[in-house]
Design a protein around this motif. Sequence first.
Motif, short mmCIF file in Angstrom:
data_model
loop_
_atom_site.label_atom_id
_atom_site.label_comp_id
_atom_site.label_asym_id
_atom_site.label_seq_id
_atom_site.Cartn_x
_atom_site.Cartn_y
_atom_site.Cartn_z
N ARG A 231 0.84 -1.24 0.07
CA ARG A 231 0.08 0.05 0.06
C ARG A 231 0.74 1.30 0.11
O ARG A 231 1.69 1.45 0.81
N GLN A 238 3.79 0.89 2.85
CA GLN A 238 4.00 -0.25 3.78
C GLN A 238 3.44 -1.55 2.92
O GLN A 238 2.90 -1.71 1.94
N PHE A 240 2.66 -5.72 3.64
CA PHE A 240 2.20 -6.55 4.64
C PHE A 240 2.39 -8.16 4.19
O PHE A 240 1.89 -8.42 3.00
N ARG A 246 2.14 -6.33 9.05
CA ARG A 246 3.07 -5.42 8.36
C ARG A 246 4.51 -5.52 8.88
O ARG A 246 4.92 -5.69 9.91
N LEU A 248 6.97 -4.05 6.42
CA LEU A 248 7.91 -3.15 6.21
C LEU A 248 7.20 -1.76 6.04
O LEU A 248 5.94 -1.58 5.72
N THR A 249 7.67 -0.55 6.50
CA THR A 249 7.20 0.85 6.51
C THR A 249 8.30 1.78 6.26
O THR A 249 9.29 1.69 6.83
N PRO A 251 8.20 5.66 5.64
CA PRO A 251 7.66 7.14 5.51
C PRO A 251 8.07 7.98 4.39
O PRO A 251 9.21 7.69 4.07
#
Length: 333
Positions: A231, A238, A240, A246, A248-249, A251
């Motif tokens: 997403r 991100q 999932f 989740r 990996l994130t 910003p």
Amino acid sequence: MGKMRDSLDLRALRFAVAFPLLLAGAFAVCALMLRNNLPDPVAIAWNADGGISFAPFLAYVLGGGGFLVVAGWLVFIQAVPLARPVIMRRVMMGMGLMVTLFITSVLAAGLVGQTGLADARSSHVDATVLALGAGAALPLGVVMMMAFKPDPHWTPEDDAALEAERIRTEDPGLAEDSMLLWVHARSSVFVMICVATLFPAMLIAIALPWLGALLAVVAVIGACFLFVRVRADRGGVQVFVAGILRVLTVPAVDIAGAAAQEVRAADFGGWGLRHHGGATAMLVSSGPAVVVRQVSGRRVAFSAGTSATADRLAGILNRVAARAQRGEQPPAT
């Protein structure tokens, strides 16, 4: 009246109240038509030899009709409150129809089985009437579940959808900066997992069920790591595992750049979630992927399905990173 409309489905309420009453009335009329051909008193309970408990005809009709009405109301009323989930209201409306029709069938079968007899002790419940009535109750209840359209009720989900639509209207470019995709490994990989683990697990389970079950669970968990949901929006990206967990994130403010590349899973340590050589990767296979360079210098890579999808996703991430570096805040969603 306004408060009732806000909390109750009035159409469903009218049906819930009226249908059992009308059905009980129809039963009473039909019972009166059979009155001259029935013994007095009539049987109200039976065993294999015939009637064992008896009651006056009027008590049978009034008691049976009253039970029919009360039972119908108790079930139907569950479909009336607007706060209930729509699927529950549809199921309970269908169940109410099933229950009332089945009770009516039982009451009618009891009377028809006594028609033409002088003594109710030799009577039995008419199996044909019971079978026809009970058989019709089930499909008609299912039809009611499918046909019943509950009154709409404004929910917090509707508020969220309205707010999202307002944001999209005020910022038409928001849709272009958002993307959601599912990526999975090739089908041959899942076939290989079945051949290598599930089939042996079935054989092992014959001797050691716990070991076979453990092997099957490990195979399923491993297969889940070959499904990812990605997403991307103005807040960043991100990833999932199995669409739920989740892993990996990144910003938007941490993105220095993103590029679509053809990668080899081995270069990042293999399939699945890996931390290798200063990079973090979530790859379901070798092939098209997006490689993100973070401001800190680390790299993040994840599968993107096709080359076209990877190009589009990389473009989105570059745009949102540029917006974030200019200090533009992403809209609240």
